[in-house]
Design an enzyme around this catalytic site. Structure first.
Site, PDB file in Angstrom:
ATOM      1  N   THR A   1     -10.187   5.687  -1.667  1.00 29.60           N
ATOM      2  CA  THR A   1     -11.631   5.835  -1.814  1.00 29.60           C
ATOM      3  C   THR A   1     -12.388   5.169  -0.676  1.00 29.60           C
ATOM      4  OG1 THR A   1     -11.372   5.892  -4.206  1.00 29.60           O
ATOM      5  CG2 THR A   1     -13.554   5.352  -3.384  1.00 29.60           C
TER       6      THR A   1
ATOM      7  N   ALA B   1     -21.114   4.695   2.664  1.00 26.66           N
ATOM      8  CA  ALA B   1     -21.208   3.657   3.688  1.00 26.66           C
ATOM      9  C   ALA B   1     -22.530   2.900   3.675  1.00 26.66           C
ATOM     10  CB  ALA B   1     -20.949   4.263   5.070  1.00 26.66           C
ATOM     11  N   ILE B   2     -22.997   2.612   2.474  1.00 25.82           N
ATOM     12  CA  ILE B   2     -24.244   1.859   2.378  1.00 25.82           C
ATOM     13  C   ILE B   2     -23.969   0.470   1.838  1.00 25.82           C
ATOM     14  CG2 ILE B   2     -26.488   1.759   1.199  1.00 25.82           C
ATOM     15  CD1 ILE B   2     -26.464   4.846   1.576  1.00 25.82           C
TER      16      ILE B   2
ATOM     17  N   HIS C   1     -25.413  -2.133  -0.179  1.00 25.23           N
ATOM     18  CA  HIS C   1     -26.488  -2.170  -1.158  1.00 25.23           C
ATOM     19  C   HIS C   1     -26.986  -3.595  -1.393  1.00 25.23           C
ATOM     20  CE1 HIS C   1     -25.869   2.004  -2.332  1.00 25.23           C
ATOM     21  NE2 HIS C   1     -24.592   1.780  -2.526  1.00 25.23           N
TER      22      HIS C   1
ATOM     23  N   CYS D   1     -16.967  18.590  18.121  1.00 26.50           N
ATOM     24  CA  CYS D   1     -16.012  19.662  18.448  1.00 26.50           C
ATOM     25  C   CYS D   1     -14.743  19.555  17.625  1.00 26.50           C
ATOM     26  CB  CYS D   1     -15.722  19.719  19.945  1.00 26.50           C
ATOM     27  SG  CYS D   1     -14.310  18.725  20.487  1.00 26.50           S
TER      28      CYS D   1
ATOM     29  N   CYS E   1     -12.233  11.377  24.375  1.00 30.98           N
ATOM     30  CA  CYS E   1     -12.931  12.170  23.350  1.00 30.98           C
ATOM     31  C   CYS E   1     -14.381  12.268  23.791  1.00 30.98           C
ATOM     32  CB  CYS E   1     -12.804  11.505  21.985  1.00 30.98           C
ATOM     33  SG  CYS E   1     -14.003  12.106  20.780  1.00 30.98           S
TER      34      CYS E   1
ATOM     35  N   ARG F   1     -14.774   8.361  -6.810  1.00 32.78           N
ATOM     36  CA  ARG F   1     -15.124   7.052  -7.330  1.00 32.78           C
ATOM     37  C   ARG F   1     -14.220   6.752  -8.534  1.00 32.78           C
ATOM     38  NH1 ARG F   1     -19.258  10.557  -7.016  1.00 32.78           N
ATOM     39  NH2 ARG F   1     -21.141  10.137  -5.824  1.00 32.78           N
TER      40      ARG F   1
ATOM     41  N   GLU G   1       0.848  -1.194   0.000  1.00 33.42           N
ATOM     42  CA  GLU G   1       0.000   0.000   0.000  1.00 33.42           C
ATOM     43  C   GLU G   1       0.886   1.248   0.000  1.00 33.42           C
ATOM     44  OE1 GLU G   1      -3.215   1.050  -0.174  1.00 33.42           O
ATOM     45  OE2 GLU G   1      -2.405   3.043   0.238  1.00 33.42           O
TER      46      GLU G   1
ATOM     47  N   LYS H   1     -26.771   8.006  -9.148  1.00 36.15           N
ATOM     48  CA  LYS H   1     -27.629   7.694  -8.014  1.00 36.15           C
ATOM     49  C   LYS H   1     -28.203   8.925  -7.322  1.00 36.15           C
ATOM     50  CE  LYS H   1     -25.323   3.453  -6.422  1.00 36.15           C
ATOM     51  NZ  LYS H   1     -25.994   2.352  -7.075  1.00 36.15           N
TER      52      LYS H   1
HETATM   53  C1  LIG Z   1     -18.682   9.403  -2.687  1.00 42.79           C
HETATM   54  C2  LIG Z   1     -18.656   7.902  -2.754  1.00 42.79           C
HETATM   55  C3  LIG Z   1     -19.716   7.181  -2.267  1.00 42.79           C
HETATM   56  C4  LIG Z   1     -19.705   5.778  -2.308  1.00 42.79           C
HETATM   57  N1  LIG Z   1     -20.705   5.095  -1.699  1.00 42.79           N
HETATM   58  C5  LIG Z   1     -20.640   3.741  -1.630  1.00 42.79           C
HETATM   59  C6  LIG Z   1     -21.615   3.015  -0.933  1.00 42.79           C
HETATM   60  O1  LIG Z   1     -22.524   3.593  -0.335  1.00 42.79           O
HETATM   61  N2  LIG Z   1     -21.563   1.660  -0.922  1.00 42.79           N
HETATM   62  C7  LIG Z   1     -20.566   0.992  -1.561  1.00 42.79           C
HETATM   63  O2  LIG Z   1     -20.577  -0.222  -1.549  1.00 42.79           O
HETATM   64  N3  LIG Z   1     -19.587   1.671  -2.197  1.00 42.79           N
HETATM   65  C8  LIG Z   1     -19.600   3.024  -2.233  1.00 42.79           C
HETATM   66  N4  LIG Z   1     -18.612   3.720  -2.874  1.00 42.79           N
HETATM   67  C9  LIG Z   1     -17.585   2.982  -3.598  1.00 42.79           C
HETATM   68  C10 LIG Z   1     -16.502   2.410  -2.722  1.00 42.79           C
HETATM   69  O3  LIG Z   1     -16.049   3.341  -1.769  1.00 42.79           O
HETATM   70  C11 LIG Z   1     -15.355   1.982  -3.626  1.00 42.79           C
HETATM   71  O4  LIG Z   1     -15.848   1.172  -4.636  1.00 42.79           O
HETATM   72  C12 LIG Z   1     -14.291   1.220  -2.864  1.00 42.79           C
HETATM   73  O5  LIG Z   1     -13.848   1.932  -1.738  1.00 42.79           O
HETATM   74  C13 LIG Z   1     -13.137   0.924  -3.778  1.00 42.79           C
HETATM   75  O6  LIG Z   1     -12.140   0.276  -3.049  1.00 42.79           O
HETATM   76  P1  LIG Z   1     -10.736  -0.012  -3.657  1.00 42.79           P
HETATM   77  O7  LIG Z   1     -10.038  -0.877  -2.703  1.00 42.79           O
HETATM   78  O8  LIG Z   1     -10.912  -0.485  -5.051  1.00 42.79           O
HETATM   79  O9  LIG Z   1     -10.057   1.407  -3.812  1.00 42.79           O
HETATM   80  P2  LIG Z   1      -9.257   2.279  -2.765  1.00 42.79           P
HETATM   81  O10 LIG Z   1      -9.902   2.328  -1.459  1.00 42.79           O
HETATM   82  O11 LIG Z   1      -8.982   3.591  -3.422  1.00 42.79           O
HETATM   83  O12 LIG Z   1      -7.919   1.476  -2.582  1.00 42.79           O
HETATM   84  C14 LIG Z   1      -6.872   1.506  -3.498  1.00 42.79           C
HETATM   85  C15 LIG Z   1      -5.593   1.622  -2.728  1.00 42.79           C
HETATM   86  O13 LIG Z   1      -4.517   1.455  -3.617  1.00 42.79           O
HETATM   87  C16 LIG Z   1      -3.464   2.249  -3.195  1.00 42.79           C
HETATM   88  N5  LIG Z   1      -2.556   2.434  -4.316  1.00 42.79           N
HETATM   89  C17 LIG Z   1      -2.769   3.107  -5.463  1.00 42.79           C
HETATM   90  N6  LIG Z   1      -1.692   3.043  -6.249  1.00 42.79           N
HETATM   91  C18 LIG Z   1      -0.777   2.303  -5.599  1.00 42.79           C
HETATM   92  C19 LIG Z   1       0.532   1.880  -5.903  1.00 42.79           C
HETATM   93  N7  LIG Z   1       1.119   2.224  -7.042  1.00 42.79           N
HETATM   94  N8  LIG Z   1       1.188   1.136  -4.997  1.00 42.79           N
HETATM   95  C20 LIG Z   1       0.608   0.789  -3.833  1.00 42.79           C
HETATM   96  N9  LIG Z   1      -0.634   1.166  -3.487  1.00 42.79           N
HETATM   97  C21 LIG Z   1      -1.320   1.903  -4.374  1.00 42.79           C
HETATM   98  C22 LIG Z   1      -4.141   3.499  -2.745  1.00 42.79           C
HETATM   99  O14 LIG Z   1      -3.319   4.230  -1.838  1.00 42.79           O
HETATM  100  C23 LIG Z   1      -5.403   2.964  -2.090  1.00 42.79           C
HETATM  101  O15 LIG Z   1      -5.262   2.802  -0.700  1.00 42.79           O
HETATM  102  C24 LIG Z   1     -18.610   5.117  -2.869  1.00 42.79           C
HETATM  103  C25 LIG Z   1     -17.533   5.862  -3.375  1.00 42.79           C
HETATM  104  C26 LIG Z   1     -17.547   7.233  -3.295  1.00 42.79           C
HETATM  105  C27 LIG Z   1     -16.356   7.998  -3.779  1.00 42.79           C
END
Ligand SMILES: Cc1cc2nc3c(=O)[nH]c(=O)nc-3n(C[C@H](O)[C@H](O)[C@H](O)COP(=O)(O)OP(=O)(O)OC[C@H]3O[C@@H](n4cnc5c(N)ncnc54)[C@H](O)[C@@H]3O)c2cc1C
Ligand SMILES: Cc1cc2nc3c(=O)[nH]c(=O)nc-3n(C[C@H](O)[C@H](O)[C@H](O)COP(=O)(O)OP(=O)(O)OC[C@H]3O[C@@H](n4cnc5c(N)ncnc54)[C@H](O)[C@@H]3O)c2cc1C
Lengths: 475, 417
Positions: free
Chosen positions: A52, A58-59, A61, A448, A411, A322, A43, A261
């Site tokens: 992300t 945080a739903i 679905h 706070c 806290c 996203r 990471e 959505k």
């Molecule tokens: C506003 C918003 C609302 C959402 N609401 C929902 C919801 O209600 N319900 C739901 O199910 N989903 C929701 N989502 C979607 C959900 O949050 C994402 O689909 C999910 O978090 C994606 O996870 P991930 O592990 O793919 O990405 P990330 O959490 O982004 O993880 C990727 C990781 O890779 C790391 N990384 C990148 N490049 C490198 C590299 N070169 N070397 C090492 N590490 C690297 C990054 O630092 C990061 O930690 C929402 C998203 C957003 C933005």
């Protein structure tokens, strides 16, 4: 158990390396840890769930409104089942509140039956259509003018931080090596293994999983693939004070339009109410700031949905990006020749789908020649209770009798005790920053924002970090 | 022990919050012979906010001398203890089990305390950046004065090198002093008002010592920086914009009472102060529950809070003696640009407010304003104030007119023209 944050990476050749410790990468690590494999999870930042995954709505679905037949639709549906069961087992805060898709005009009202049908095609047949009276009976504080709603009883709220942390904790305890502060750079793919350059030395692995979220397209290109390009789609959110919690009891969704959505009002498992997100296509993958326009448009929409909400104090404002792509579906591709799986384009449902994505990726890896060997039982984990649906430590006489640190509130807004902060600081995957501590305990996350406890929490964090540094120096 | 075992006790008076207001009240009550006066505070030390105000200027109005915040806190702690009040720290009142019955968490376990009188003295805090909806990234280095003071004076922590202070009322000037002590430079003080709002002498003295620019008529439009704060963007009223490089920003003033307990008891709040609506005798709408200090008027100085405590002793004693709970029922409201008035409930035939006057705040400078007090269209009082009033500073309105108000009429409204 290994979590490293500095120093050279071990020289061994891993069976599988996963790039990215978001909710998806950690879920994959946990899934694979159910086999005797040498696994590395790398990471770029100083904590798990720092991309992300820390900033969503945080739903959990049901997948009722997914596009039928897509991979996303299947994985969301499956992920919902899996994560619901996993949350019960590990103590991840989850509340099955149900959602109301509120129709504010005749056109939206007319769309409800087809949404109910779509839900059925997605394997979800528990929806029902409510008339205006029934809607207001369920949500008396809803703004005037609602004509009806589609009720989706299965939609739930969940703690995204505990979810990622539970996966990571369980994976690390089962032997996964988690390397933080370790951005993956250039990748050379040989006959037998990949060599991945990082500032902490070369990472060698036979199989590679790309779960790099917003950066998954860039990693994908390094492997010679160009199936997708990630366009960050920003979502800004406003979190209202816990006093707003009494105003709303369901996830209030708009009827979806072509633009996505839309803006929702929903309780959080910590007892707040949130309003958001916006949807803005950007080209900067680091643009996680909020904007005046974004906040103004949220307030305008919120005023229609629930006018009283706007009178409450705001506790937090944040934005997440996203990983949208040019495709309407997840971009999960296997390249058996390179022993590589790309897990990209995990758009706005990745938290829900995480466990199902992980199971799917495990299968793809087998197709890529990984022999996982027999399955084994891994040690279950039990996560700290930071949700409001169950008694928190400050409410528990038995815990406090056993250890007075659980009776010492540090806290005040979030009622986080000295004992909980201590536990988080010495946990399997400890926080690398105060931000990380906040996501594990809620300390500093309240109304706070540190006026009362900021300095005290930091003192406890600094003391624990200094103690750790001393132990490491002695080794 | 089951997960929910609580010990249950009764006391005569339970004071929640051991700041100047709570301590001064407890001292008076104990000295007047009330048997069991218990004061709780969730912090490890009693004393309230003055504990971390390491500068002089405390005690003028209540003790008739001037001392530092910590000395002032110690004075009130000693006085309350000497009088026989029980002081307990690291103990948090978490909610209500019944009217006048409070649930408590502390290192020794869970308790439930029923009191004949409960006094809320829980103080106030500054609204943080998020509550002010200041957009931008979420970097480290974003503070309120309360957090800054605790970090520097109680925990000796490093704060940044170069800070912007948002707000120019007196507490912003305290922030300047604290930053100086911590070795940080003040890059600018920013206010959306046309002038600073502290005493000219204090402003001058602070400027002479620290030499920072005061940017008036400007608002903060954005914070930038990943990880650590890098700059604060400003917009001037005339449309000019600027970015000030800094690694720390302190949001000062913009007060909100810590009304959690009051609100969770269902006690009506005043729309202006956002604290419990209370009458001249510190009575809230909930029988047996009083409120004192900054919870009622966010924010006044510490000595005013302590004087509240002293003055509330009489009404609390009368309640203990069995006087029926008949708080002033007539609301007193203000209209913009006025922010709040305290007390904000009156009984026309009841006692006058403390020191015979109402305390008010405005949201903008008013030059010798004319105040009108009216009820149901009938003017009860009209008069010009002798001087300019500033936001963030109290001004006063004599209370003689209350006899003319109709106890059964509509709310009394205070307006300016
Ligand atoms: C506003 C918003 C609302 C959402 N609401 C929902 C919801 O209600 N319900 C739901 O199910 N989903 C929701 N989502 C979607 C959900 O949050 C994402 O689909 C999910 O978090 C994606 O996870 P991930 O592990 O793919 O990405 P990330 O959490 O982004 O993880 C990727 C990781 O890779 C790391 N990384 C990148 N490049 C490198 C590299 N070169 N070397 C090492 N590490 C690297 C990054 O630092 C990061 O930690 C929402 C998203 C957003 C933005
Ligand atoms: C940052 C800042 C700087 C200031 N600078 C000055 C100054 O220089 N000079 C000056 O005269 N005045 C100053 N003031 C104002 C002055 O500090 C206050 O007027 C005074 O402290 C108010 O007294 P109080 O007793 O009402 O509240 P506080 O002093 O705020 O005390 C309230 C107490 O209640 C406790 N409490 C709250 N909720 C609970 C609960 N649920 N359970 C248990 N305990 C609880 C808190 O821990 C706290 O100790 C400042 C205020 C602030 C916030």
């Amino acid at each position: 158990m290994t979590v490293t944050t500095t120093g050279d990476l071990p020289g061994e050749v891993y069976d599988v390396a996963i790039i990215g410790a978001g909710v998806v990468g950690t879920a994959i690590a946990r899934e694979l840890a159910r086999h005797r494999l040498r696994i590395a999870l790398v990471e770029a930042s100083d904590d798990v769930g720092n991309g992300t995954s820390k900033a969503n709505t945080a739903i959990l679905h049901t997948g009722f409104d997914a596009t039928p037949g897509t991979l996303e639709a299947r994985l969301v549906r499956e992920g919902y089942q899996r994560l619901t069961a996993y949350a019960a087992e590990t103590g991840i805060p989850l509340e099955p509140l149900g959602a109301l898709l509120v129709a504010w005009d005749a056109e939206q009202l007319a769309a409800l039956p087809s949404l109910a049908e779509k839900a059925v095609r997605n394997g979800y047949d528990e929806t029902s259509i409510l008339d205006a009276d029934a809607v207001y009976a369920r949500e008396p504080h809803l703004g005037p003018g609602a004509l009806g709603a589609l009720e989706v009883p299965g939609e739930s709220i969940i703690c995204p931080w505990t979810t990622t942390l539970a996966y990571a904790t369980q994976a690390v305890r089962a032997g996964v090596a988690l390397h933080l502060n370790c951005p993956a750079g250039a990748i050379t793919t040989g006959e037998d293994h990949h060599e991945i350059a990082t500032p902490r030395g070369v990472l060698r692995t036979r199989h590679l999983v790309n779960a790099a979220g917003l950066y998954s397209d860039e990693i994908n290109r390094r492997l010679g693939h160009g199936e997708f390009t990630v366009t960050p789609r920003r979502g800004q959110l406003i979190v209202f004070d816990k006093f707003a919690r009494g105003l709303v009891d369901h996830i209030l969704l708009p009827v979806p339009t072509a633009l996505g959505k839309g803006v929702l009002v929903a309780p959080t498992v910590y007892g707040n109410v949130m309003l958001g997100p916006t949807a803005e296509d950007l080209d900067d993958k680091t643009a996680t700031g909020s904007s005046a326009d974004g906040l103004a448009s949220l307030r305008e929409k919120g005023a229609r949905i629930m006018p009283e909400l706007l009178a409450e104090e705001v506790t937090a404002v944040y934005a997440g990006l996203r990983a949208a792509t040019e495709h309407g579906d997840y971009q999960i591709h296997a390249d058996p020749g390179r022993r590589y799986v790309a897990v990209g384009g995990i758009r706005s449902t990745g938290l829900t789908a995480s466990m199902a994505i992980a199971a799917h990726v495990a299968e793809l890896l087998t197709e890529c020649g990984l022999d996982p060997g027999p399955e084994r039982e891994i040690e279950p984990v039990r996560m700290p209770t930071i949700g409001e649906a169950f008694p928190r430590p400050y409410q528990r006489a038995d815990l406090i009798a056993a250890d007075p640190a659980y009776g010492t509130v540090v806290c005040h807004c979030e009622r986080v005790t000295r004992g909980e902060i201590r536990d988080a600081l010495t946990a399997t995957v400890p926080p690398g920053s105060l931000e990380g501590l906040r996501r594990r305990t809620r300390a500093l996350g309240g109304r706070c924002q540190g006026f009362f406890c900021g300095a005290a929490v930091r003192a406890q964090f600094d003391a624990a970090t200094a103690a750790q540094d001393r132990t490491e120096a002695r080794r | 022990m089951t997960p929910t075992d609580r010990t249950h006790r009764t006391v005569d008076v339970l004071v929640i919050g051991a700041g100047p207001a709570g301590l001064a009240l407890a001292a008076r009550l104990a000295a007047a012979g009330v048997d069991r006066v218990e004061v709780l505070d969730r912090e490890p030390q009693a004393g309230g906010v003055p504990r971390h105000c390491h500068h002089t200027g405390f005690g003028l109005r209540d003790l008739r001398r001037v001392m530092s915040g910590p000395d002032y806190a110690r004075h009130h702690i000693a006085a309350a203890t000497r009088a026989g009040a029980v002081l307990r720290t690291s103990v948090t009142a978490t909610g209500w089990a019944a009217p006048r019955t409070v649930d408590i968490t502390g290192p020794t376990g869970l308790e439930r305390i029923t009191a004949t009188a409960v006094v809320l003295a829980t103080g106030a805090r500054e609204r943080p950046r998020s509550a002010r909806l200041v957009p931008g990234t979420r970097p480290a280095g974003v503070l309120t004065t309360g957090q800054l003071q605790q970090a520097v004076h109680l925990h000796h922590q490093h704060v940044g090198r170069r800070a912007v202070i948002v707000g120019a009322e007196r507490v912003g000037y305290s922030a300047v002093a604290t930053l100086r002590r911590a070795g940080a430079e003040v890059a600018a003080m920013v206010t959306d008002q046309p002038r600073h709002q502290t005493h000219p002498a204090r402003h001058l003295a602070t400027r002479l010592r620290s030499g920072f620019p005061l940017v008036t008529d400007a608002t903060v439009t954005e914070l930038t920086g990943q990880g650590r704060l890098e700059s604060v963007r400003l917009r001037h009223r005339d449309g000019r914009t600027a970015a000030v490089a800094c690694d720390t920003v302190v949001f000062t003033g913009d007060w909100i009472p810590d009304h959690e307990l009051a609100r969770s008891a269902g006690i009506a709040l005043d729309p202006g102060t956002r604290g419990p609506a209370a009458d001249a005798e510190f009575r809230t709408g909930e029988p047996g529950v009083f409120a004192v200090g900054n919870l009622l008027h966010p924010v006044e100085t510490a000595d005013i809070a302590a004087l509240d405590g002293r003055l509330a002793a009489g009404p609390v004693l009368r309640h203990l003696a069995g006087r029926p709970w008949t708080p002033g029922a007539l609301p007193v409201r203000v209209e913009a640009p006025l922010l709040w008035v305290s007390p904000n409930r009156i009984a026309p035939d009841g006692p006058r407010p403390p020191r015979g006057r109402f305390t008010l705040r405005t949201t903008r400078f008013l030059t010798r304003p004319v105040l009108t007090v009216a009820q149901d269209g009938r003017t009860l009082h009209r008069g010009r104030l002798p001087r300019t009033v500033a936001p963030g500073r109290p001004f006063h309105l004599p209370a003689d007119w209350i006899v003319g108000a109709d106890a059964h009429g509509g709310p009394v409204r205070i307006t300016v023209d």
